[in-house]
Design a protein around this motif. Structure first.
Motif, PDB file in Angstrom:
ATOM      1  N   VAL A  79       5.432   2.617 -11.103  1.00 36.76           N
ATOM      2  CA  VAL A  79       4.086   3.033 -11.499  1.00 36.76           C
ATOM      3  C   VAL A  79       4.135   3.459 -12.960  1.00 36.76           C
ATOM      4  O   VAL A  79       4.999   4.253 -13.351  1.00 36.76           O
ATOM      5  N   ASP A  99       3.623  -1.769  -9.801  1.00 32.15           N
ATOM      6  CA  ASP A  99       2.850  -1.665  -8.562  1.00 32.15           C
ATOM      7  C   ASP A  99       1.505  -0.993  -8.771  1.00 32.15           C
ATOM      8  O   ASP A  99       0.568  -1.228  -8.014  1.00 32.15           O
ATOM      9  N   ASP A 100       1.422  -0.135  -9.796  1.00 32.19           N
ATOM     10  CA  ASP A 100       0.163   0.568 -10.041  1.00 32.19           C
ATOM     11  C   ASP A 100       0.230   1.261 -11.399  1.00 32.19           C
ATOM     12  O   ASP A 100       1.281   1.321 -12.037  1.00 32.19           O
ATOM     13  N   TYR A 101      -0.921   1.790 -11.807  1.00 34.64           N
ATOM     14  CA  TYR A 101      -1.067   2.555 -13.044  1.00 34.64           C
ATOM     15  C   TYR A 101      -1.610   3.925 -12.708  1.00 34.64           C
ATOM     16  O   TYR A 101      -2.321   4.102 -11.715  1.00 34.64           O
ATOM     17  N   LYS A 114      -0.561   8.352  -4.535  1.00 32.64           N
ATOM     18  CA  LYS A 114      -0.144   7.004  -4.938  1.00 32.64           C
ATOM     19  C   LYS A 114       1.309   6.765  -4.549  1.00 32.64           C
ATOM     20  O   LYS A 114       1.660   5.729  -3.971  1.00 32.64           O
TER      21      LYS A 114
END
Length: 227
Positions: A79, A99-101, A114
């Motif tokens: 992340v 996978d994400d921010y 998250k």
């Protein structure tokens, strides 16, 4: 449910890094902090990382390049911390394999959610894959890989490795292992055969057979994989 995991934080803002580390430790995670790319790379090489929180703008390089390099060789969720949340920046990150921010400034509660969600998803999707250091076991195909190269094992060697890996971190007595290796056809493995198969396995998966890291002997007890 909190999944016990080792989280590496690579963030040059020391106040933010320490604040996130403190909050996540309270959740039960093991935390390793690094403040630049060089420290981060060393931490990845020296530890078994389950999750990476990575700043994009680091003093000695871009987190995007590090993310790309990690995804070429390893497999754990990433992340990004970022102050740049434009669509173009986000696309670059996802193309690198993140996978994400999470955009700065952020809510610590949102970050925790998250991490928890990604870990649960990752654990569920990889329940048939075991990874430890540079070894991977595919329980479905019954194939074993070291540094992405397949290692060919006998049936007994594979069964032994599977038992140890499925019980990573737990001491396995010789009696337990012998019981697990006794198949439905009554083919019994004695203690001498167990020792022979341990030696053969070590030759195939250990970097240094005299100082094993995958299959460690617990004198007077049995064997263990991992700490």
């Amino acid at each position: 449910m909190i999944i016990i995991a080792t989280i590496l934080i690579i963030e040059d803002d020391k106040v933010l890094n320490k604040g996130v580390a403190f909050a996540l430790k309270k959740e039960g995670y093991k935390i390793i902090s690094a403040y630049n790319m060089e420290e981060g790379k060393n931490a990845i090489l020296q530890n078994e990382i389950d999750f990476l929180l990575l700043d994009i703008n680091l003093p000695d390089g871009s987190g995007l390049g590090l993310c790309r390099n990690i995804n070429d060789k390893m497999d754990f969720p990433i992340v990004f911390f970022t102050a740049n949340d434009t669509e173009e920046d986000m696309i670059q990150g996802f193309e690198c394999g993140c996978d994400d921010y999470i955009s700065k400034p952020f809510s610590m509660d949102v970050l925790k959610l998250k991490i928890s969600a990604i870990l649960k998803r990752n654990t569920s999707s990889n329940k048939d894959i075991f990874k430890y250091k540079n070894m991977k076991i595919d329980y479905i195909s019954r194939k074993v890989y070291k540094n992405d190269e397949e290692i060919y094992l006998t049936v007994t060697e594979y069964k032994l490795l599977e038992v140890l890996s499925r019980n990573k971190g737990r001491a396995m007595t010789k009696e337990i292992l012998l019981d697990k290796l006794w198949d439905n056809n009554g083919n019994y493995v004695d203690e001498n055969t167990l020792s022979v198969n341990i030696r053969r396995l070590r030759k195939k998966i250990e970097d240094d057979g005299k100082n094993p890291e995958y299959i460690v002997t617990l004198f007077g007890i049995g064997y263990i994989m991992g700490e």
